[in-house]
Write a protein that holds these residues in place. Structure first.
Motif, mmCIF file in Angstrom:
data_model
loop_
_atom_site.group_PDB
_atom_site.id
_atom_site.type_symbol
_atom_site.label_atom_id
_atom_site.label_comp_id
_atom_site.label_asym_id
_atom_site.label_seq_id
_atom_site.Cartn_x
_atom_site.Cartn_y
_atom_site.Cartn_z
ATOM 1 N N GLY A 25 -15.984 -13.222 -3.452
ATOM 2 C CA GLY A 25 -15.838 -14.266 -4.457
ATOM 3 C C GLY A 25 -17.171 -14.690 -5.043
ATOM 4 N N TRP A 26 -18.204 -14.730 -4.208
ATOM 5 C CA TRP A 26 -19.534 -15.139 -4.691
ATOM 6 C C TRP A 26 -20.090 -14.133 -5.684
ATOM 7 C CZ3 TRP A 26 -24.768 -13.612 -3.034
ATOM 8 C CH2 TRP A 26 -25.760 -14.486 -3.490
ATOM 9 N N VAL A 27 -19.913 -12.835 -5.383
ATOM 10 C CA VAL A 27 -20.394 -11.807 -6.310
ATOM 11 C C VAL A 27 -19.601 -11.849 -7.619
ATOM 12 C CG1 VAL A 27 -20.578 -9.316 -6.685
ATOM 13 C CG2 VAL A 27 -21.264 -10.309 -4.494
ATOM 14 N N LEU A 28 -18.283 -12.007 -7.503
ATOM 15 C CA LEU A 28 -17.428 -11.934 -8.688
ATOM 16 C C LEU A 28 -17.565 -13.178 -9.571
ATOM 17 C CD1 LEU A 28 -15.265 -10.289 -10.163
ATOM 18 C CD2 LEU A 28 -13.534 -11.456 -8.781
ATOM 19 N N PHE A 29 -17.588 -14.362 -8.946
ATOM 20 C CA PHE A 29 -17.587 -15.600 -9.722
ATOM 21 C C PHE A 29 -18.925 -16.330 -9.718
ATOM 22 C CE2 PHE A 29 -13.214 -15.023 -8.129
ATOM 23 C CZ PHE A 29 -12.557 -14.886 -9.339
ATOM 24 N N GLY A 30 -19.874 -15.862 -8.868
ATOM 25 C CA GLY A 30 -21.164 -16.519 -8.808
ATOM 26 C C GLY A 30 -22.268 -15.712 -9.459
ATOM 27 N N LEU A 31 -22.441 -14.450 -9.055
ATOM 28 C CA LEU A 31 -23.522 -13.624 -9.577
ATOM 29 C C LEU A 31 -23.187 -12.988 -10.923
ATOM 30 C CD1 LEU A 31 -24.738 -11.759 -6.350
ATOM 31 C CD2 LEU A 31 -25.609 -13.870 -7.349
#
Length: 398
Positions: A25-31
């Motif tokens: 989720g962090w890669v998809l929606f954060g980075l």
């Protein structure tokens, strides 16, 4: 070492699964959104943003795979993450969304709520500060990015404290159940040990009764008879002394078996009929009673031979001590899937239901251990019939 790596294996697997989902989720929606947002920005801003995102992604990977790394521990990583969030907010003119997506990491990579609150608070302050550098303290900013960041921080603190309390209670309950389980296992092991000791005592008592006790009883009887015959019948006295010597040697051999310094059972492999004939010959020699026997050669395993021999020895001892019989009959019969040993006498008999002797009970237990059965038929004045039945054991169990 991360806090979740000190947990139990099942909890650790669950935490690792949570970390994987958080990373996705962090890669998809954060980075990914900040990287896409600066594609149309100036080259300097774009390169700075992509470099920061690559840096924090690399640091995240190192912390996950090597949490004991001396150069990048979880606390250092969270400090770097807070700085990246502040810088990103400056480059994007606001980074509340990136902060919200990164917020769970401050709780996943810290061991105490105080650290999580401190690091996430610093990240929130840097995010708000970074967004003000370019926009200033405009009403639009205060009602948008900053408010959203501060609300997310407050909600994250509340949710994080609740989850920490919930997990703490769950861990306490698990520890309590684990301790209770350990106590129960210790009690069960102790119960099994006591049961094993009781069973071993019972086995030794049965073996001693069926071997040593019977042998010593025979020695006593033979010694009394030899003393009586010493003056009147020297030949008979010599025979009885020989029987005493043989019985004593057999008792010595059985004693060595019981203490484990001789092969198991003391009964030589081979035909049960041969062993029973030798036992009956000794019985006739010692008592002078008439014995008839039908003993065909039957191939039996060692445990079955021992059990039937002990039943014979106990029955003959009872005949000698209690029955007053003049004739004893022994019949060994092979059946389909089993074998039977019948021992009868014409003695005084007894009431089976009133018998409290250890011998009959020991025979029953010995046969029951091999899925066999003991049947005793008798009544006062009608003699006694003892029938021992056993299933035929597989020969590979010798």
């Amino acid at each position: 070492m991360l806090p979740w790596q000190r947990q139990q294996p099942d909890d650790r697997l669950t935490q690792e699964r949570v970390l994987r989902w958080n990373l996705a989720g962090w890669v998809l929606f954060g980075l990914l959104p900040p990287a896409l947002a600066v594609l149309d920005a100036s080259p300097a801003r774009r390169y700075w943003m992509l470099g920061l995102l690559a840096l924090i992604a690399l640091c995240h990977t190192v912390v996950l795979t090597r949490p004991d790394n001396a150069l990048l521990r979880p606390r250092i990583y969270l400090g770097v993450l807070a700085l990246v969030l502040g810088t990103t907010a400056y480059l994007l003119d606001g980074g509340a969304a990136f902060y919200v997506v990164s917020l769970p990491q401050f709780w996943l990579f810290t061991g105490a709520p105080r650290d999580a609150i401190t690091f996430s608070g610093a990240a929130a302050a840097l995010t708000v500060f970074g967004g003000t550098l370019d926009q200033g303290w405009s009403p639009q900013f205060l009602t948008g990015n900053a408010v959203f960041t501060l609300v997310a921080y407050a909600a994250g603190v509340g949710l994080g404290l609740w989850m920490h309390r919930f997990v703490g209670r769950s861990n306490e309950r698990q520890e309590r159940l684990t301790a209770e389980l350990a106590v129960a296992q210790e009690e069960l092991a102790a119960a099994h040990q006591r049961q094993g000791a009781a069973e071993e005592r019972e086995r030794l008592a049965r073996e001693i009764h069926d071997t040593l006790a019977q042998g010593f009883a025979s020695i006593v009887v033979l010694a009394e008879a030899a003393r009586t015959a010493a003056a009147t019948d020297p030949v008979r006295c010599a025979e009885q002394l020989t029987s005493i010597e043989q019985t004593a040697r057999e008792n010595l051999a059985e004693a060595r078996v019981l203490v484990g310094s001789a092969p198991e059972s003391g009964v030589a492999p081979g035909s049960l009929a041969t062993t029973l004939r030798r036992t009956l010959d000794r019985f006739v020699q010692d008592t002078g009673l008439t014995v008839t026997a039908e003993l065909p050669d039957i191939d039996l395993d060692q445990r079955t031979r021992v059990a039937l021999l002990r039943c014979t020895q106990e029955s003959l001892a009872n005949v000698r001590k209690h029955s007053g019989a003049s004739t004893v009959g022994v019949v060994l019969t092979e059946l389909a899937g089993g074998v039977e040993l019948e021992i009868t006498d014409d003695g005084c008999g007894f009431t089976v239901e009133e018998s409290r002797g250890f011998g009959l009970d020991g025979m029953r237990r010995r046969l029951a251990a091999l899925d066999g059965e003991l049947t005793v038929t008798s009544s006062p004045g009608d003699g006694t019939r003892v029938l021992a039945g056993l299933p035929t054991q597989s020969q590979d169990r010798r």
